[in-house]
Write a protein that holds these residues in place. Structure first.
Motif, PDB file in Angstrom:
ATOM      1  N   ARG A 189       4.763 -34.830  -9.653  1.00 47.82           N
ATOM      2  CA  ARG A 189       5.855 -35.661 -10.192  1.00 47.82           C
ATOM      3  C   ARG A 189       5.431 -36.677 -11.256  1.00 47.82           C
ATOM      4  O   ARG A 189       6.180 -36.924 -12.203  1.00 47.82           O
ATOM      5  N   GLY A 241      16.021 -30.914 -13.156  1.00 53.04           N
ATOM      6  CA  GLY A 241      16.514 -30.077 -12.060  1.00 53.04           C
ATOM      7  C   GLY A 241      16.831 -30.900 -10.821  1.00 53.04           C
ATOM      8  O   GLY A 241      16.127 -30.810  -9.819  1.00 53.04           O
ATOM      9  N   MET A 285       2.409 -23.584 -10.360  1.00 52.86           N
ATOM     10  CA  MET A 285       2.715 -22.555  -9.356  1.00 52.86           C
ATOM     11  C   MET A 285       2.402 -23.082  -7.953  1.00 52.86           C
ATOM     12  O   MET A 285       1.754 -22.437  -7.144  1.00 52.86           O
ATOM     13  N   ALA A 290      11.359 -30.229 -13.012  1.00 53.79           N
ATOM     14  CA  ALA A 290      11.706 -30.723 -11.680  1.00 53.79           C
ATOM     15  C   ALA A 290      11.818 -32.244 -11.805  1.00 53.79           C
ATOM     16  O   ALA A 290      11.371 -32.835 -12.804  1.00 53.79           O
ATOM     17  N   LEU A 347       3.281 -36.356 -13.522  1.00 54.34           N
ATOM     18  CA  LEU A 347       2.757 -35.726 -14.747  1.00 54.34           C
ATOM     19  C   LEU A 347       3.862 -35.290 -15.713  1.00 54.34           C
ATOM     20  O   LEU A 347       3.571 -34.895 -16.843  1.00 54.34           O
ATOM     21  N   SER A 388       7.870 -24.203  -6.993  1.00 57.44           N
ATOM     22  CA  SER A 388       8.355 -23.393  -8.126  1.00 57.44           C
ATOM     23  C   SER A 388       8.692 -21.946  -7.745  1.00 57.44           C
ATOM     24  O   SER A 388       9.418 -21.275  -8.477  1.00 57.44           O
ATOM     25  N   ARG A 436      -2.064 -30.691  -0.855  1.00 59.71           N
ATOM     26  CA  ARG A 436      -2.091 -29.347  -1.415  1.00 59.71           C
ATOM     27  C   ARG A 436      -2.734 -29.296  -2.798  1.00 59.71           C
ATOM     28  O   ARG A 436      -3.553 -28.439  -3.076  1.00 59.71           O
ATOM     29  N   LEU A 494      -3.333 -24.586 -13.189  1.00 58.17           N
ATOM     30  CA  LEU A 494      -4.772 -24.852 -13.320  1.00 58.17           C
ATOM     31  C   LEU A 494      -5.556 -24.016 -12.318  1.00 58.17           C
ATOM     32  O   LEU A 494      -6.734 -23.729 -12.514  1.00 58.17           O
ATOM     33  N   ALA A 508       1.967 -20.520 -15.631  1.00 59.19           N
ATOM     34  CA  ALA A 508       0.663 -21.172 -15.799  1.00 59.19           C
ATOM     35  C   ALA A 508       0.386 -22.104 -14.629  1.00 59.19           C
ATOM     36  O   ALA A 508       1.308 -22.701 -14.058  1.00 59.19           O
ATOM     37  N   PHE A 532       6.901 -27.751 -13.310  1.00 54.49           N
ATOM     38  CA  PHE A 532       6.882 -27.945 -11.851  1.00 54.49           C
ATOM     39  C   PHE A 532       5.535 -28.508 -11.415  1.00 54.49           C
ATOM     40  O   PHE A 532       5.020 -28.143 -10.367  1.00 54.49           O
TER      41      PHE A 532
END
Ligand SMILES: NC(=O)c1ccc[n+]([C@@H]2O[C@H](COP(=O)([O-])OP(=O)(O)OC[C@H]3O[C@@H](n4cnc5c(N)ncnc54)[C@H](O)[C@@H]3O)[C@@H](O)[C@H]2O)c1
Length: 416
Positions: A73, A120, A8, A93, A75, A12, A164, A33, A31, A70
């Motif tokens: 990248r 995507g 999130m 993504a 992971l 997304s 972020r 973390l 979901a 999402f």
């Protein structure tokens, strides 16, 4: 269908909204973390079930038949494999994965299980990519000889995207090799000619900037390059030049095709100038046509026509290089999507969400499936290897075409 969306973060949000709005989606669960991000998404999009890890979602919401990923990248690969093994259809993504082994496993699982995997790839629906794909498919341009496309995204400290979710050690991830994120540039060109790369030579720009993102000891990939330029030999004999730059003084657009040459016709672009040209070999009078009315955004074209464009204040405003364009086929989208224009990434998000939902519903193969995604991603992995070896010419492995007996998705309008 019920879908579990993982991650999130910043990107997304629009997709959570679109999956919630799609008429064939029964429920969206989420979901992350970070619990506050889960709460925020649940409140904003009226979602009933939220989880604080991917694993928890898979375990507790096992009635979801599809997963959308999402997360950051690097992971994606193992998370996609996990979902396919759990019997889910998967949207992620970009990119599909960051190692050859991950991608091979995804392609193998998709082939064996016939579950949908779709990447995507926003740029697949960029107006310039649609234009080149459709024009080339008519045969009018002749055989592809050469093209250039690029994704330019300066990730210097001021940009802030990696901070972020990366915490104090964000540089370790921000320094990922540029060619490990090559699908925007590659997909636009490769999907238009429907060929794959067979050989590559790539050069890297060794970055010594004081922000310490790039350098052998500075990131998880021991990557010294902020910018990489690759030349690919394509399976049909043509040549593609791909740039992936992460330190460059450019604003927008970030992903575009600069030129696309066939033996008989060509497309060229410079920001908002888009031309189609017919050469002498076409057998017709050579000409140059302004295709901006199709490829530029509707906002740009309207302001141009009405004389309301203030070039002194805002020469290339964001509204002119984002948002919908006439060449995109809105009639195929569900009504709820036609009413909800998403400006980001040239309004590609509604098309991607609709492709995936249609594919899950019908079992048919979507664009940007596992085989196509592999062909957008593996060339970049090998290109980076070539750059590390000073531009050595290397073979690009190919995982082949999707199974021929897997029917391809079609896009009839919804009956609403
Ligand atoms: N044009 C495009 O196609 C485009 C544009 C922007 C971002 N992206 C891609 O979208 C993805 C997300 O980007 P973003 O900017 O939103 O990243 P972000 O860092 O803002 O968000 C990623 C989120 O994933 C969460 N996460 C990580 N591991 C998790 C786990 N195991 N379980 C649950 N949550 C987990 C993190 O906590 C974080 O909130 C990236 O892969 C990026 O490459 C694509």
């Amino acid at each position: 269908m019920k879908i579990g969306i993982v991650g999130m973060g910043a990107f997304s949000d629009d997709f959570v909204k679109l999956f919630t709005l799609h008429p064939d989606v029964e429920e969206v669960v989420v979901a992350d973390l970070d619990e506050t991000r889960v709460q925020k998404a649940m409140e904003k999009h009226h979602i009933k079930r939220g989880y604080t890890s991917y694993e928890e979602l898979l375990e507790k919401a096992d009635d979801v038949d599809s997963i959308a990923i999402f997360t950051q990248r690097h992971l994606h690969g193992p998370m996609i494999v996990k979902a396919l093994k759990a019997g889910k259809h998967v949207y992620s993504a970009v990119p599909i994965g960051c190692t050859l082994e991950e991608i091979e496993e995804i392609v193998k699982l998709a082939g064996e299980t016939r579950q949908i995997y779709m990447m995507g790839e926003t740029c697949y629906y960029y107006p310039c990519a649609i234009y080149c794909r459709e024009k080339y498919a008519t045969g009018e341009m002749g055989k592809f000889v050469y093209g250039e496309s690029q994704y330019y995204h300066d990730i210097c400290e001021m940009y802030g995207d990696y901070q972020r979710s990366g915490g104090e050690r964000w540089r370790r991830v921000a320094g990922i090799p540029p060619m490990f994120y090559p699908t925007h540039s590659i997909s636009m060109l490769f999907s238009a000619i429907n060929e794959h790369a067979v050989k590559v030579s790539c050069m890297g720009y060794r970055d010594n900037h004081e922000d310490d993102i790039f350098g052998e000891d500075k990131n998880n990939w021991a990557n010294p390059f902020s910018n990489e330029t690759a030349i690919f030999q394509m399976s049909g004999g043509g040549i593609a030049r791909i740039n992936e730059f992460r330190r460059v003084g450019i604003n927008k657009p970030s992903s575009y095709i600069t030129c696309f040459y066939g033996e008989k016709g060509a497309y060229e672009c410079s920001i908002t100038n888009h031309s189609y040209q017919r050469g002498i070999a076409s057998g017709e009078e050579p000409y140059v046509e302004d295709v901006g009315p199709l490829v530029n955004t509707i906002d740009y074209n309207e302001d141009l026509k009405n004389g309301t464009m203030d070039m002194s204040k805002d020469p290339i405003s964001i509204k002119y290089i984002q948002g919908p364009a006439k060449i995109q086929d809105y009639s195929r989208l569900p009504k709820s999507f036609r009413e909800t224009v998403s400006r980001n990434h040239y309004n590609s998000h509604p098309f991607l969400v609709d492709d995936f939902v249609r594919a899950v519903k019908t079992g048919k193969l979507p664009p940007n499936n596992a085989w196509e995604s592999a062909r957008y991603m593996i060339p970049g992995l090998i290109a980076h290897e070539s750059a590390l070896r000073g531009g050595e010419l290397l073979d690009v492995p190919d995982l082949g075409d999707a199974p021929v007996d897997w029917e391809k998705l079609t896009f009839e309008p919804y009956e609403e």
